[in-house]
Design an enzyme around this catalytic site. Structure first.
Site, PDB file in Angstrom:
ATOM      1  N   ARG A  36       0.826  -1.207   0.000  1.00 40.93           N
ATOM      2  CA  ARG A  36       0.000   0.000   0.000  1.00 40.93           C
ATOM      3  C   ARG A  36       0.859   1.256   0.000  1.00 40.93           C
ATOM      4  NH1 ARG A  36      -5.317   0.902   0.950  1.00 40.93           N
ATOM      5  NH2 ARG A  36      -5.659  -1.288   1.459  1.00 40.93           N
ATOM      6  N   GLU A  86      -2.461  -7.742   4.086  1.00 41.35           N
ATOM      7  CA  GLU A  86      -3.881  -7.515   4.346  1.00 41.35           C
ATOM      8  C   GLU A  86      -4.685  -8.729   3.895  1.00 41.35           C
ATOM      9  OE1 GLU A  86      -5.382  -3.879   2.783  1.00 41.35           O
ATOM     10  OE2 GLU A  86      -3.634  -2.703   3.390  1.00 41.35           O
ATOM     11  N   GLU A  90     -10.408  -0.650  -5.273  1.00 37.30           N
ATOM     12  CA  GLU A  90      -9.597   0.175  -4.382  1.00 37.30           C
ATOM     13  C   GLU A  90      -8.201   0.372  -4.954  1.00 37.30           C
ATOM     14  OE1 GLU A  90      -8.319   0.498   0.338  1.00 37.30           O
ATOM     15  OE2 GLU A  90      -9.092  -1.390  -0.468  1.00 37.30           O
ATOM     16  N   ASP A 139     -11.661   7.637 -11.026  1.00 40.12           N
ATOM     17  CA  ASP A 139     -11.886   9.058 -10.751  1.00 40.12           C
ATOM     18  C   ASP A 139     -10.809   9.884 -11.457  1.00 40.12           C
ATOM     19  OD1 ASP A 139     -12.855  11.397  -9.715  1.00 40.12           O
ATOM     20  OD2 ASP A 139     -11.836  11.189  -7.787  1.00 40.12           O
ATOM     21  N   HIS A 198     -19.144  -5.219   1.876  1.00 40.94           N
ATOM     22  CA  HIS A 198     -18.447  -6.060   0.912  1.00 40.94           C
ATOM     23  C   HIS A 198     -18.465  -5.301  -0.411  1.00 40.94           C
ATOM     24  CE1 HIS A 198     -18.198  -9.558   3.534  1.00 40.94           C
ATOM     25  NE2 HIS A 198     -19.497  -9.469   3.797  1.00 40.94           N
ATOM     26  N   CYS A 238     -16.959  -5.841  -3.054  1.00 41.09           N
ATOM     27  CA  CYS A 238     -16.970  -6.715  -4.229  1.00 41.09           C
ATOM     28  C   CYS A 238     -18.393  -6.934  -4.732  1.00 41.09           C
ATOM     29  CB  CYS A 238     -16.349  -8.069  -3.898  1.00 41.09           C
ATOM     30  SG  CYS A 238     -14.725  -7.959  -3.130  1.00 41.09           S
TER      31      CYS A 238
END
Length: 924
Positions: free
Chosen positions: A578, A611, A622, A679, A890, A892
């Site tokens: 990350r 993670e 994400e 975005d 969730h 997903c």
């Protein structure tokens, strides 16, 4: 038996007379042949007397032989026919076989023709014409020999102009129409209040392709010498002779005009270089419009146009399918030009039979004819284009609503809808051609070809030979016209008017996609006409294409594993940290792009190091969001940010190498390929450039608004530009550190002043530099990365630039009311639960930024998908009784897990805290 000789035509049936060797009469009833037989089928091993005429209301060919006493018998049959179709004119007629009888049941012309033969055979009662009908002309020739001659001439496509010349009292021999002749007949009919002569003439001319081709021709333009000669001759004639000569001249001008037009149009298609020039046709379109305006107000006359079209269409379809009539005479296109000027085609009376059949005939036109028709219609105004669009859209909508289409009864198999869609394509390209076109500013193709995927395609998986190896197809009509939809800056009417929503609702996109990729010859796919599909439907087609490619890559990987004995990864796996997401992602993608670009077409799986979480779509969302945030950070310097427009642009002074921009293009391509919304904030010119167009001056309004306004003021300045502004063809730019950089728009630009005469050239060169040359290396690398993922996708074929932006960025319109209506509930909740009502009241009270945070928390992106939030299937599930736990999600599967909080205030506090501190994958 002697050979049958054609005597006349009644309705759409041919009537023949014959006698046997003893001179005795005989009669043979109508013979019904097999359905869907072609004329060529009927011509096999038959005597010349055996003639097939295709009926308009049935899809089979009917042959009729009848014995009669030559002219006398033919005359009686004609009288029976007109007695059935028009009546004797006596409203109190008691003859049950007369159209004027009060209890008479109307029948179509085919049935009337057959009934007339039966009445003749039974020697039925024949009415005398009513006084109001006396003097009215018959629709068919009285003289049997002349009738046979006219029939033979028409069937051979030849016309004798002496036969075409009508007398003033009788219009029986009138086989083509002019505007003047229509008005003459209309005037005579108005005086007697009997419009049957005009109705019969319209029925005869408008039901015959040969007659329509010769009708409403433009007047021949005489040379000066011819005009002088005609003037000298006219001075020697009295007024009556002048009038006669004028009428004869008008009739005789048809043939030279026809031959001239035929000579110009016989070449295969038009030269693409002349595609924007005027299209010349031999028909006087304005005259046709004036005639329709005068006649369509009369209901009886309008019915004549309707019936004539029913008879005309199947024969035209047959001519185009089997006889290649357009190649023999390009003026055959006049038939479609004249019919389509009927402003009532979209009315309900036409939608059942007439218009579907005519659309099927039009869809049979060869490619050069379709292109010529598109060019002609492109010269019409926006109102005329809209009328044409509404005509075909009305037919499609009417058919879709009137039938129940499903996976077992596909709309793709409805001939009327398919034909109307093909016709609508002609209008679509006319709309493009007639709009604001930019055909010159095209991006150069990449020098190095993009490596092709070694995938097993859908065709190969299904045992089909692979087609379109080098990417998406190109529409043949688009190629013939030499234009693309992306060439059009502004069409005559908005592209959205071509979308048919009822059709989109019943279209089985999985089947349609299969037809698009595999069965293109035998089955029609609406994906070949993407203008009629909305963005949601096209996005679904793209989704199927992407998934098929992913499964193909997975299968080919499995096959390699079996053959080579080594373990290969069937997915595109990215394991990133990350805190180092850019370095890890770009390095990994760079290796894949160099070693095997086909791996980019595998399904993406992302894993954040350290993670927990299985990527079923949410982790990828994400990942893309974080990558975009890092890449477009102005501190990195790859893109510049305009505070006024909130848009990014390529930094021409960036220190990053071309590989970095290539990898950014790959990320955008992967987002589309994996159905993720990003975005990103690019001006529209970026998407136009991705579709192969260069940026021009008008694109500066979106990307560089301040510069655009300055250049616009320069163009509109009314004073002396050279003396007042003192600018040259050398411009100044600043780098990342604020240092000025000088650039000459022309060689020695610092010595060339900008004047009133050359300022347009200055503006064009300035825009060319800002949007193309200054960022050429960066954008080419970016585009190359994008095409590595999407090069074999139908993306470019299906979507326009503005739709590409919608596909990548999603919709900026957040309609939470639509989201509430589409949300489903689970675990004990329903839309009437108290906490659900409190939940939606709370969400609706959020500000715009809080709503975006909520979407980000629940779905993994803060944008609405293509089609709006109503297309987002969110689920709210119960997550236990009241507690201090935060809501979880969730991403997903767009599932929100919501505890049953005891109060509305607690719900609001817990929800706001969850959506504000939601980054990371540690909650589940």
């Amino acid at each position: 038996m002697v050979v049958l000789a054609p005597q006349c035509i009644v309705g759409s049936l041919s009537v023949f007379a014959s006698v046997d060797q003893d001179g005795r009469e005989y009669f043979v009833e109508g013979l019904e042949l097999n359905t869907r037989r072609t004329r060529s089928d009927c011509d096999v091993e038959r005597p010349d007397s055996f003639v097939c005429i295709r009926t308009s209301s049935e899809d089979f060919y009917l042959t009729t032989f009848c014995l009669m006493k030559r002219a006398a018998a033919k005359h009686l049959i004609e009288r029976y026919y007109h007695q059935l179709t028009e009546g004797c004119g006596n409203e109190a007629c008691t003859n049950e076989a007369c159209g004027s009888s009060p209890g008479f049941q109307r029948m179509d012309n085919n049935a009337a023709a057959i009934k007339a033969l039966e009445l003749y055979k039974n020697n039925a009662k024949l009415c005398d014409p009513h006084p109001s009908k006396k003097g009215a002309s018959s629709a068919f020739p009285e003289n049997s020999a002349k009738g046979a001659h006219n029939f033979s001439a028409c069937s051979n496509g030849k016309m004798n102009h002496k036969d075409l010349q009508p007398s003033r009292e009788d219009f029986r021999d009138l086989n083509y129409l002019t505007e003047e002749k229509v008005y003459e007949i209309l005037s005579l009919c108005s005086e007697t209040e009997d419009y049957s002569p005009l109705i019969r003439v319209i029925g005869r001319v408008f039901s015959s392709a040969e007659s329509l081709v010769q009708s409403f021709r433009k007047a021949k333009q005489h040379t000066k010498e011819e005009l002088k000669s005609l003037q000298a001759k006219d001075e020697d004639k009295d007024e009556d002779e002048k009038e006669t000569a004028s009428g004869s001249s008008t009739a005789m001008e048809v043939e030279p005009e026809a031959s001239a037009s035929s000579g110009d149009g016989s070449s295969h298609g038009e030269n693409n270089v002349q595609k924007l020039g005027p299209v010349e046709v031999s028909v006087d379109i304005e005259a046709v419009r004036r005639v329709y305006d005068r006649l369509l107000s009369n209901e009886k006359i309008e019915a004549a146009f309707l019936n004539a079209l029913v008879y005309l269409s199947p024969n035209v379809e047959c001519d185009l399918t089997y006889h290649n009539v357009y190649a023999a005479d390009p003026n055959y296109l006049n038939v479609f030009i004249i019919v389509m000027e009927n402003s009532n085609l979209h009315s309900p009376e036409y939608l059942e039979i007439a218009l579907p059949q005519f659309c099927k005939a039009m869809s049979k036109l060869p490619l050069p004819a379709l292109a010529k028709l598109a060019r002609l219609w492109s010269q019409y105004g926006a109102d005329q284009i809209r009328r044409l669009v509404e005509t075909f859209q009305q037919l499609i909508t009417y058919t879709v609503i009137s039938n129940e289409f499903s996976s077992d009864n596909l709309v793709n198999e409805d001939d009327g809808v398919v034909a109307a869609t093909k016709c609508l394509k002609i209008v679509y390209y006319a709309n493009v051609l007639g709009g604001d076109l930019d055909v010159d500013h095209n991006e150069e193709e990449d020098d190095e070809p993009i490596p092709e995927s070694s995938e097993l395609t859908l065709q190969e998986l299904l045992g089909e030979e692979r087609r379109n190896k080098k990417g998406p197809r190109v529409d043949p009509l688009e190629t013939e016209l030499g234009i693309r939809a992306s060439d059009c800056r502004k069409p005559l009417i908005p592209f959205e008017e071509f979308i048919n929503e009822p059709l989109n609702e019943v279209l089985e996109m999985d089947k349609d996609y299969t037809f698009f990729k595999v069965e293109t010859e035998s089955k029609f796919s609406f994906m070949t006409c993407p203008f009629i599909l909305n963005a949601v439907t096209k996005n679904l087609g793209l989704y199927y294409d992407n998934r098929i490619r992913m499964y193909s890559e997975r299968r080919i990987t499995a096959l390699y594993s079996l053959v080579q004995g080594q373990q290969l990864n069937p997915y595109l796996r990215l394991k990133v940290r990350r805190d180092h997401i850019i370095d890890d992602a770009l390095v990994r993608l760079e290796m894949i792009a160099m070693e095997n670009p086909a791996d980019l077409k595998k399904q993406l799986y992302v894993e954040f190091e350290g993670e927990q979480g299985v990527d079923e779509g949410g982790v990828s969302k994400e990942f893309f969001q974080l990558v975009v945030e890092e890449i477009f950070n102005p501190d990195i310097g790859m893109f510049t940010y305009d505070e006024s427009t909130k848009l990014f642009w390529f930094n021409p002074s960036s220190f990053e190498n071309e590989g970095q921009f290539t990898l950014i293009g790959i990320v955008l391509g992967l987002a589309i390929y994996n159905n993720c919304i990003l975005d990103v904030h690019f001006p529209m010119v970026v998407y136009r450039k991705l579709m192969g167009k260069k940026g021009t001056f008008r694109d500066l309004a979106d990307s560089h608004p301040v510069l655009y306004q300055s250049l616009k003021d320069l163009m509109e300045y009314e004073g002396n530009v050279e003396e007042d502004m003192m600018i040259t063809f050398q411009i100044s730019q600043t780098d990342l550190f604020g240092n000025p950089l000088m650039y000459d728009l022309k060689e020695g630009g610092d010595k060339i002043p900008v004047t009133n005469e050359n300022r347009k050239d200055f503006v064009a060169l300035y825009a060319e530099y800002m949007l193309n040359k200054s960022v050429e290396k960066q954008f080419k690398a970016f585009r190359r990365g994008f095409h590595m993922v999407t090069n074999e996708s139908p993306l470019k074929y299906l979507f326009r630039p503005e739709e590409i932006e919608l596909l990548i960025c999603g919709s900026r319109n957040l309609d939470f009311q639509a989201l509430e209506e589409s949300t489903e509930y689970d675990g004990g909740y329903n839309k009437d639960s108290c906490i659900i009502k409190d939940f939606w009241e709370t969400v609706h009270s959020f500000g715009q930024e809080q709503k975006r945070l909520f979407l980000q928390f629940t779905t993994g992106t803060d944008r609405a998908p293509v089609g709006g939030l109503g297309k987002l299937k969110m689920i709210i599930a119960k997550n236990g009784p009241d507690s201090d736990r935060l809501p979880t999600s969730h991403t997903c599967f767009n599932v929100l897990l919501l505890p049953e909080y005891s109060t509305k205030e607690k719900l609001r506090e817990r929800l706001l805290k969850a959506i504000t501190y939601a980054k990371g994958f540690g909650m589940l």
